[in-house]
Motif scaffolding. Structure first.
Motif, short mmCIF file in Angstrom:
data_model
loop_
_atom_site.label_atom_id
_atom_site.label_comp_id
_atom_site.label_asym_id
_atom_site.label_seq_id
_atom_site.Cartn_x
_atom_site.Cartn_y
_atom_site.Cartn_z
N ASP A 276 30.33 8.99 25.65
CA ASP A 276 30.15 7.59 25.29
C ASP A 276 30.30 7.35 23.79
OD1 ASP A 276 29.34 7.59 27.93
OD2 ASP A 276 27.21 7.44 27.45
N LEU A 277 30.77 6.14 23.47
CA LEU A 277 30.74 5.64 22.11
C LEU A 277 29.75 4.48 22.08
CD1 LEU A 277 31.90 5.29 19.21
CD2 LEU A 277 33.61 3.77 20.22
N VAL A 278 28.70 4.60 21.29
CA VAL A 278 27.69 3.54 21.20
C VAL A 278 28.17 2.48 20.20
CG1 VAL A 278 25.33 2.97 20.53
CG2 VAL A 278 25.80 5.06 21.83
N ALA B 237 25.94 7.04 29.67
CA ALA B 237 26.24 5.84 30.44
C ALA B 237 26.14 6.11 31.94
CB ALA B 237 27.64 5.33 30.11
N TRP B 238 26.37 7.35 32.34
CA TRP B 238 26.35 7.71 33.76
C TRP B 238 24.98 8.19 34.20
CZ3 TRP B 238 30.49 5.66 35.67
CH2 TRP B 238 31.61 5.52 34.83
N ALA B 239 24.00 8.07 33.32
CA ALA B 239 22.64 8.47 33.67
C ALA B 239 21.68 7.30 33.63
CB ALA B 239 22.15 9.57 32.73
N LEU C 88 24.78 -0.78 24.20
CA LEU C 88 26.15 -1.19 24.53
C LEU C 88 27.06 0.00 24.31
CD1 LEU C 88 28.09 -3.54 25.29
CD2 LEU C 88 28.37 -3.93 22.82
N ARG C 89 27.68 0.47 25.39
CA ARG C 89 28.48 1.69 25.34
C ARG C 89 29.93 1.41 25.70
NH1 ARG C 89 23.51 3.25 27.73
NH2 ARG C 89 22.45 4.94 26.60
N VAL C 90 30.84 2.05 24.96
CA VAL C 90 32.26 2.08 25.31
C VAL C 90 32.52 3.46 25.90
CG1 VAL C 90 34.61 1.94 24.47
CG2 VAL C 90 32.85 0.49 23.46
N VAL C 91 33.04 3.49 27.12
CA VAL C 91 33.30 4.75 27.81
C VAL C 91 34.82 4.87 27.96
CG1 VAL C 91 32.70 6.19 29.76
CG2 VAL C 91 31.15 4.36 29.06
N VAL C 92 35.40 5.75 27.16
CA VAL C 92 36.85 5.87 27.08
C VAL C 92 37.36 6.81 28.17
CG1 VAL C 92 38.79 6.60 25.64
CG2 VAL C 92 36.85 5.36 24.63
N SER C 93 38.41 6.39 28.85
CA SER C 93 39.00 7.19 29.91
C SER C 93 39.72 8.41 29.34
CB SER C 93 40.00 6.35 30.71
OG SER C 93 40.70 7.16 31.64
N ASP C 94 39.57 9.51 30.05
CA ASP C 94 40.35 10.72 29.75
C ASP C 94 41.17 11.12 30.98
OD1 ASP C 94 41.16 12.63 27.92
OD2 ASP C 94 39.62 14.08 28.50
#
Length: 659
Positions: free
Chosen positions: A184-186, A506-508, A536-542
Motif C-alpha cells: 500500500d501507499l498511504v 489494505a487487505w487486512a 486513505l490507501r492507494v493500492v497499485v496493481s502488479d
C-alpha cells in the motif's frame, strides 16, 4: 455486553465462513483437470436441450443442438437412467425438461471408446453408449463427486459456451488466480471514524488521477503532483471545511472543468479551485445516505440522484445548456411512491438493465427495487421474486449493506447486478427479462465475509474478465476478492496455495469507499480504498508482472493466453455526454470483448475516472465504439496485433489520439 456479544459473533462467523470456504475450495479446485483437458481426452463434444426427464420410465432424453467438436450423427439421445438408491445422487437431481446438457462422448483411450461424461444442472455424471454403432442410446452409470467437480461447476449453458469457444480456440478458463498487488501507499490519514466516499479523478487537467476522500472531520483533496506523489491541496482549492459522506465529479455546466458533488451540494470548478453553488435546493442536502452525478434524461448533462436515510431516492435534473438551478423531478419520475422505495434507506446503482439505452436504477432497500425508466423519464419497479436480504444481525439500522453495481459478469453482452448482503453476495442476470439469481452457479462467490458493505466490479488481474471486490464495514474484517474465471464462474485466491497477492494492510482492514483506475499510468487498474481505520490507501496493481504472464519455454495454454494479452487504455473526453458513456470493444466478428460505462461504480457515494483499461487475450484488430450519454456514437479502429498496449482518447467533439 450486547456490543461484546456482537463482536464475538462476528469473530465466530468469520472463522466459520473461512472454514466452510476452505472445505468448498478443497472440493472445487482441481487445477490438473480443467475443461481444456477434457477436450483433448474425448472424440466429440455435444450439447443439447433436455426434452424429457421421467424417473418413472427411467429415461432422460435430449435434443442435440450443437456439436462443438468432432462428429456426432444422432439428433436425439435417450439415456437409460434407473433412479439411484435412497440418499444417493441421481441424474434426475440435475436433468430437468428445458434444461441444458453437455456431453463428452467417446474417450480417446483404447477400451473406453463408449464412455460418456455428462454435465447437467451443476453436476457431473458418467454414462456409456449401449452400442458404439448406435450413438443415440446411452446408459447412466453414476453421479461423480469431488474428483471432478472442480473442473467446472457452473451452469450447463455456460459450459456449452465454453466448449464452443474451445472449438474456435478462443476459450480462457484459468485454473489459478493471477491477481497481484504491490504494498500500500498511504495518501492520507484521518482521525476518528472511517473514510466514507472516495474519488479517483483528474482534478487539475494534467492527465494524472487525483484523490478525494470524505470524512466526518472534513473532506480532503490530494493532487498527484508526480507519479504516485500526492499533496494535500484542500485549502488551496477552496474546499476547506467541506464535509460529506459521499462525493462525485462531473462537468455539470459544459465549461470543460470538473465540478464536485458533496452529498447534496454542488461546488463548481474553476481554474482557481471550487466554489459552492446554489444549483441544488437546500432540501437536497437533507439526511443524505449517498449521492452521485448520474446522467438520466439523455441530454448528456449530469443529473443528481440522492438517497436519503428513511427517505428513499430523490432526483434533480440538470437544466442543460440553458443553465440555472437543477429541477426537483422526484415526483415526476415516480420516485415518491412506496412501490419505488419512498421512505426506505439504502444505496443505489445506476445502469441500463434492460438495454433500451436509458439509465435504470437498482435501489438496495427492503427486498430490492429494480426501477426501470421509461421514455417519459418515469421509473416503474420491475417485478421479481428475488429475496435480497439487507438486514444486519444485531442492529435495527438499515442501509449498512447492499452497495452494488452493474457489470458484464454472466455474459459479455449484458449488464448483470452484483449486490452484497451482510454475509452473502448475489449475482443477478436477466433471463427473458426476469431478474434471476445465478449465484449458485458462480462457484466460490458463495464464500463471503461478515459485515459486507459494497461490491466494486473491475478487471483487477488484467486478464479480460471483470472481477469482484467486496468491502467490509469493520476495521477488523478484511475485504474479499473474487477473481472471474469467465463463463459465470469465480474463484477466491486466498483459498489457493502459494497465492501471495495482497501484501499490504489494505487487505487486512475494512473500507467504506473504493474507486478503481490506472493511478500510475502503466495500463493496469489500481485501487483507492477509504479505510474503516481512517487511512486513505492507494493500492497499485502488479498484475502485469505476475509470473504466469512472463515469457517461458513450453507455456501452458493458460500461460500462452496471458502472455498474448493486450491492453487498451481509453480516456473519454468532451464537455457533454461523458458521464454515462457506454464504451465497447468488439472483435472482427462483432463479438464484445470489453464493455464499461463511465461513472457507473457509485457504490457508497464514490467516483472513478473518465478513463478505463481493457485487457484482451487475442492479438488482433478491434473496433472501439463509444455511445455518449446524449446518444452520439463514435467509433475508432484499434490495432492490437503487434503493440502490447494502445492508448485512445475518445472525444465526442471529434478526433482521437492513439498510439
Amino acid at each position: 455486553m450486547e456490543k461484546d456479544g456482537l463482536a464475538c459473533r462476528r469473530v465466530l462467523l468469520v472463522v466459520a465462513v473461512m472454514l466452510v470456504g476452505a472445505a468448498v475450495a478443497l472440493a472445487l479446485v482441481n487445477p490438473q483437470l480443467q475443461p481444456s483437458h477434457l477436450v483433448s481426452r474425448h472424440k466429440a463434444i455435444i450439447g443439447g436441450e433436455i426434452t424429457r426427464a421421467d424417473p418413472a420410465a427411467g429415461t432422460v432424453a435430449f435434443r442435440v443442438t450443437r456439436v462443438c467438436m468432432g462428429e456426432f450423427a444422432a439428433k436425439e439421445v435417450t439415456i437409460q437412467a434407473p433412479d439411484a438408491p435412497a440418499g444417493e445422487p441421481s441424474l434426475y437431481d440435475d436433468a430437468v425438461a428445458g434444461g441444458m446438457i453437455v456431453a463428452y462422448v467417446g474417450k480417446t483411450r483404447r477400451g473406453h471408446e463408449g464412455d460418456v461424461l455428462l454435465y447437467a444442472g451443476h453436476q457431473w455424471h458418467e454414462a456409456r453408449m449401449l452400442d458404439i454403432a448406435n450413438p443415440a442410446a446411452w446408459k447412466w452409470s453414476a453421479a461423480l463427486g469431488d474428483e471432478i467437480v472442480g473442473t467446472f461447476n457452473g451452469a450447463a449453458e455456460q459450459l456449452l459456451a465454453l466448449m464452443a469457444d474451445a472449438a474456435d480456440k478462443r476459450d480462457y478458463f484459468p485454473a489459478y488466480p493471477t491477481v497481484k498487488f504491490k504494498d500500500d501507499l498511504v495518501a492520507g490519514t484521518f482521525a476518528g471514524g472511517p473514510i466514507r466516499g472516495v474519488a479517483l479523478y483528474d482534478l487539475d487537467g494534467d492527465g494524472r488521477h487525483d484523490l478525494y476522500a470524505c470524512h466526518a472531520s472534513g473532506n480532503r483533496t490530494f493532487i498527484q503532483t508526480a507519479p504516485l506523489k500526492f499533496e494535500d491541496r484542500t485549502a488551496r482549492l477552496g474546499l476547506e471545511g467541506v464535509k460529506s459522506v459521499s462525493c462525485s465529479f462531473a462537468d455539470v455546466n459544459a465549461d470543460g472543468l470538473p465540478d464536485l458533488l458533496a452529498d447534496g451540494v454542488i461546488y463548481l470548478g474553476s481554474k482557481d479551485g471550487f466554489r459552492r453553488s446554489e444549483l441544488l435546493p437546500a432540501d437536497a442536502n437533507r439526511d443524505v445516505k449517498c449521492a452521485a452525478f448520474v446522467e438520466l434524461n439523455g441530454d448528456g448533462y449530469p443529473d443528481v440522484v440522492v438517497s436519503r436515510t428513511k427517505g428513499g431516492l430523490a432526483l434533480y435534473l440538470n437544466p442543460g445548456a440553458k443553465g440555472g438551478p437543477f429541477i426537483d423531478a422526484t415526483a415526476a419520475a415516480g420516485l415518491d411512491r412506496p412501490e419505488a422505495g419512498a421512505g426506505e434507506t439504502g444505496f443505489f446503482a445506476p445502469g441500463d438493465w434492460n438495454g433500451d439505452g436509458r439509465t435504470d436504477i437498482y435501489y438496495a432497500a427492503a427486498k430490492g427495487f429494480f426501477l426501470m425508466q421509461d421514455a417519459k423519464g418515469r421509473f416503474t419497479p420491475l417485478a421479481h421474486r428475488l429475496d435480497f436480504d439487507y438486514k444486519v444481525a444485531g442492529t435495527s439500522d438499515a442501509g449498512l449493506t447492499g452497495a452494488g453495481c452493474f457489470a458484464t459478469l454472466w455474459r459479455p453482452d449484458t449488464w448483470d447486478l452484483a449486490a452484497a448482503g451482510d454475509m452473502h453476495l448475489m449475482i443477478v442476470t436477466s433471463m427473458g427479462g426476469v431478474p434471476t439469481s445465478v449465484t449458485r452457479y458462480a462457484n466460490e462467490v458463495k464464500v463471503c465475509r461478515v459485515s459486507q458493505l459494497a461490491t466494486l466490479a473491475e478487471d483487477l488481474d488484467m486478464d479480460g474478465y471483470v472481477d469482484l471486490l467486496t468491502l467490509t464495514r469493520d476495521a477488523d474484517v478484511r475485504p474479499i476478492y473474487h477473481a472471474n474465471r469467465g463463463y459465470g464462474s469465480f474463484m477466491l485466491p486466498e483459498l489457493y496455495p502459494n497465492i501471495e497477492a495482497f501484501p499490504g494492510k489494505a487487505w487486512a482492514t475494512g473500507a467504506w469507499g473504493a474507486a478503481a483506475g490506472d493511478v500510475d499510468g502503466d495500463g493496469a487498474t489500481d485501487l483507492v480504498l477509504g479505510g474503516a481505520d481512517g487511512v486513505l490507501r492507494v493500492v497499485v496493481s502488479d498484475a502485469l508482472a505476475h509470473p504466469l504472464k512472463q515469457p517461458k519455454e513450453n507455456p501452458t495454454p493458460m500461460e500462452e493466453k496471458l502472455r498474448n494479452t493486450r491492453l487498451l487504455a481509453v480516456k473519454v473526453a468532451g464537455r457533454v455526454g461523458v458521464l454515462g458513456a457506454d464504451v465497447r470493444l468488439a472483435d472482427a466478428a462483432g463479438r464484445l470483448v470489453g464493455r464499461r460505462v463511465i461513472g457507473s461504480q457509485v457504490l457508497t457515494g464514490c467516483r472513478g475516472p473518465d478513463a478505463i483499461n481493457l485487457a484482451v487475450r487475442e492479438p488482433s484488430e478491434y473496433t472501439l465504439s463509444v455511445r455518449f450519454s446524449d446518444g452520439a456514437t463514435r467509433t475508432w479502429p484499434v490495432d492490437l496485433r503487434t503493440e502490447k498496449r494502445a492508448i485512445v482518447t475518445a472525444s465526442r467533439e471529434g478526433g482521437s489520439a492513439a498510439k
